[in-house]
Write an enzyme that holds these catalytic residues in place. Structure first.
Site, PDB file in Angstrom:
ATOM      1  N   GLU A  85       1.904 -83.981 -25.062  1.00 40.18           N
ATOM      2  CA  GLU A  85       0.509 -84.249 -24.666  1.00 40.18           C
ATOM      3  C   GLU A  85       0.060 -85.609 -25.201  1.00 40.18           C
ATOM      4  O   GLU A  85       0.096 -85.852 -26.416  1.00 40.18           O
ATOM      5  CB  GLU A  85      -0.405 -83.130 -25.179  1.00 40.18           C
ATOM      6  CG  GLU A  85      -1.784 -83.184 -24.559  1.00 40.18           C
ATOM      7  CD  GLU A  85      -2.644 -81.989 -24.949  1.00 40.18           C
ATOM      8  OE1 GLU A  85      -2.114 -80.865 -25.070  1.00 40.18           O
ATOM      9  OE2 GLU A  85      -3.855 -82.196 -25.118  1.00 40.18           O
ATOM     10  N   HIS A 391      -8.923 -88.938 -23.811  1.00 46.06           N
ATOM     11  CA  HIS A 391      -7.813 -88.286 -23.116  1.00 46.06           C
ATOM     12  C   HIS A 391      -7.303 -89.133 -21.968  1.00 46.06           C
ATOM     13  O   HIS A 391      -6.111 -89.345 -21.821  1.00 46.06           O
ATOM     14  CB  HIS A 391      -8.306 -86.952 -22.542  1.00 46.06           C
ATOM     15  CG  HIS A 391      -7.862 -85.791 -23.355  1.00 46.06           C
ATOM     16  ND1 HIS A 391      -7.577 -84.560 -22.828  1.00 46.06           N
ATOM     17  CD2 HIS A 391      -7.669 -85.674 -24.676  1.00 46.06           C
ATOM     18  CE1 HIS A 391      -7.214 -83.748 -23.791  1.00 46.06           C
ATOM     19  NE2 HIS A 391      -7.275 -84.400 -24.923  1.00 46.06           N
TER      20      HIS A 391
HETATM   21  C1  MEV Z   1      -6.625 -80.125 -25.589  1.00 49.13           C
HETATM   22  O1  MEV Z   1      -5.232 -80.045 -25.663  1.00 49.13           O
HETATM   23  C2  MEV Z   1      -7.265 -79.507 -26.807  1.00 49.13           C
HETATM   24  C3  MEV Z   1      -8.783 -79.429 -26.771  1.00 49.13           C
HETATM   25  O2  MEV Z   1      -9.224 -78.755 -25.608  1.00 49.13           O
HETATM   26  C4  MEV Z   1      -9.198 -78.665 -28.017  1.00 49.13           C
HETATM   27  C5  MEV Z   1     -10.676 -78.310 -28.076  1.00 49.13           C
HETATM   28  O3  MEV Z   1     -11.336 -78.186 -27.025  1.00 49.13           O
HETATM   29  O4  MEV Z   1     -11.142 -78.110 -29.214  1.00 49.13           O
HETATM   30  C6  MEV Z   1      -9.400 -80.798 -26.753  1.00 49.13           C
END
Ligand code: MEV
Length: 436
Positions: A85, A391
């Site tokens: 990821e 992201h």
């Molecule tokens: C993504 O891999 C993880 C998150 O969704 C965790 C969260 O929402 O706390 C960003």
């Protein structure tokens, strides 16, 4: 139509690849070449990988990365992470840096007890079984001596064996509930060997004692360790003062309050708790993978622990007392730094070396910190800028690779998207713009 195959495991690797290509990819040369491309040039290294599992065709690569600047109990670590990821390592590094000037992470081992059980059926008087168990209890330890000897020399071994009556849940169901200390080993083989010996002892002693009638006879169903380890737990914590405006050593009141509310939501709301904990597992699993530990075991145990009070809930906690913000995680982690993959997989050996050859306890602390840091980074984004900004920035490279962008195009577009919203469509459009 595909037909079943006989004796597949005895085929050579090339024969297996041919068979797969012929039956499933239209005998594609591309498939065969690709699988061969990922073999290791060093035949010794390749052999390790081939022999980890059965029917190996090739290797499956994941990035091996480093998140530096983790100050844990006043010692600086660079944490190896294996994960696909895009934003995880960047987020961990950011969180590490954030806490570096605020005192770093502190950790405490709350317990290291591992668990295994012998599950059996018995339909007689439970008091008769109780007395029998108390009488033969020393025999379990005696009969397992050849298995436990060397572990005992190092200070570990069997901690206790208790008889549990679960016949109110399932007619005739009892178990030997056994606890162990396995030191630097994850201990699965040690525990399972002990349990299988306990099962033998139980059955032998029962038939020798001539105590039970035919209808009361004990029947062992299975003997296996448990991946639920609620007494093999580590705490990782950060704290810092709260000021009206954030400084290098503090957080702002507004931020602390918001983060605390985000945790409070995950404590009471399972839909949010699952995602919240998933983010924690991004950090935990990637260190577990890099250090050759069993991430399925850890996942199963962690999620059971997250439901230990009856509802699935947040693994992290946040508190504000006397203008101090405190954020922490309690997490069960049954890990090993000896045995298993740790001495076999060359990358695992390197990861452990980078971590200064940690004991299992030290590794528990590092992994818990990675989980806490990941959660902090996610919540920090969520309650401030939102998650997509970071992201999609990280995801930009994946999109560019998918679209076949070359080095020059990548450099131009990374610059271009510095202050713009990244999406599949916007990147495609910008790339087409450059190309035309
Ligand atoms: C993504 O891999 C993880 C998150 O969704 C965790 C969260 O929402 O706390 C960003």
């Amino acid at each position: 139509m595909q037909t079943p195959v006989e004796g597949f495991s005895r085929f050579t690797k090339e024969e297996k690849i041919d068979w797969v290509a012929k039956n499933y990819t239209g005998n594609s040369q591309e498939t065969k070449d690709l699988l061969a491309t990922y073999w290791n040039d060093d035949s010794k290294v390749q052999q390790f990988h081939d022999e980890f599992i059965e029917n190996t065709l090739s290797n499956y690569y994941l990035p091996f990365a480093i998140a530096p600047n983790f100050l844990i109990n006043k010692k600086l670590y660079a944490i190896p992470m294996v994960i696909e990821e895009s934003s995880v390592v960047a987020a961990a590094s950011k969180a590490a840096k954030f806490w570096l000037s605020r005192g770093g992470f502190k950790t405490t081992i709350l317990g290291t007890e591992k668990v295994g059980q012998v599950h059996f059926m018995y339909y007689g008087e439970s008091s008769k079984l109780n007395s029998f168990f108390e009488a033969i209890k020393p025999q379990f330890f005696k009969d397992a001596k050849s298995i436990t000897q060397s572990m005992e020399k190092r200070g570990g071994g069997i901690k206790n064996i208790t008889l549990h009556n679960l016949s109110d849940k399932l007619k005739g169901y009892y178990q030997l509930h056994c606890t162990f200390e396995t030191l630097d080993a994850m201990g699965a083989n040690f525990i399972n060997s002990c349990l299988e010996q306990f099962a033998k002892t139980l059955q032998e002693q029962a038939s020798n004692a001539n105590l039970f009638s035919n209808e009361e006879e004990l029947e062992v169903i299975m003997s296996i360790l448990s991946n639920y380890v609620p007494n093999c737990v580590v705490r990782a914590e950060v704290n810092c003062p709260i000021t009206n405006k954030a400084t290098n050593a503090s957080v702002s009141r507004e931020f602390a309050e918001k983060l605390k509310q985000a945790v409070a939501i995950a404590k009471v709301e399972p839909y949010r708790a699952v995602t919240h904990n998933k983010g924690i597992m991004n950090g935990i699993d990637s260190v577990i993978l890099a250090t050759g530990n069993d991430f399925r075991a850890v996942e199963a145990g962690v999620h059971a622990y997250a439901s230990k009070d009856g509802n699935y809930s947040s693994l992290t906690h946040a508190e504000i007392t006397n203008d101090v913000f405190k954020f922490w995680i309690d997490v069960p982690l049954a890990l090993g730094t000896v045995g298993g993959l740790t001495s076999l997989h060359p990358m695992v050996k390197t990861a452990l070396e980078i971590l200064q050859k940690p004991t299992a306890k030290e590794l528990m602390q590092i992994v818990a910190v990675a989980g806490l840091a990941q959660n902090f980074a996610a919540l920090r984004s969520l309650v401030t800028t939102g998650i997509q900004k970071g992201h999609m920035k990280m995801h930009l490279m994946n999109i560019l690779n998918q679209l076949g962008a070359d080095k020059n195009e990548k450099t131009q577009l990374i610059g271009y998207f510095k202050d713009k919203m990244v999406s599949n469509a916007s990147v495609k459009e910008a790339l087409e713009g450059i190309r035309s």
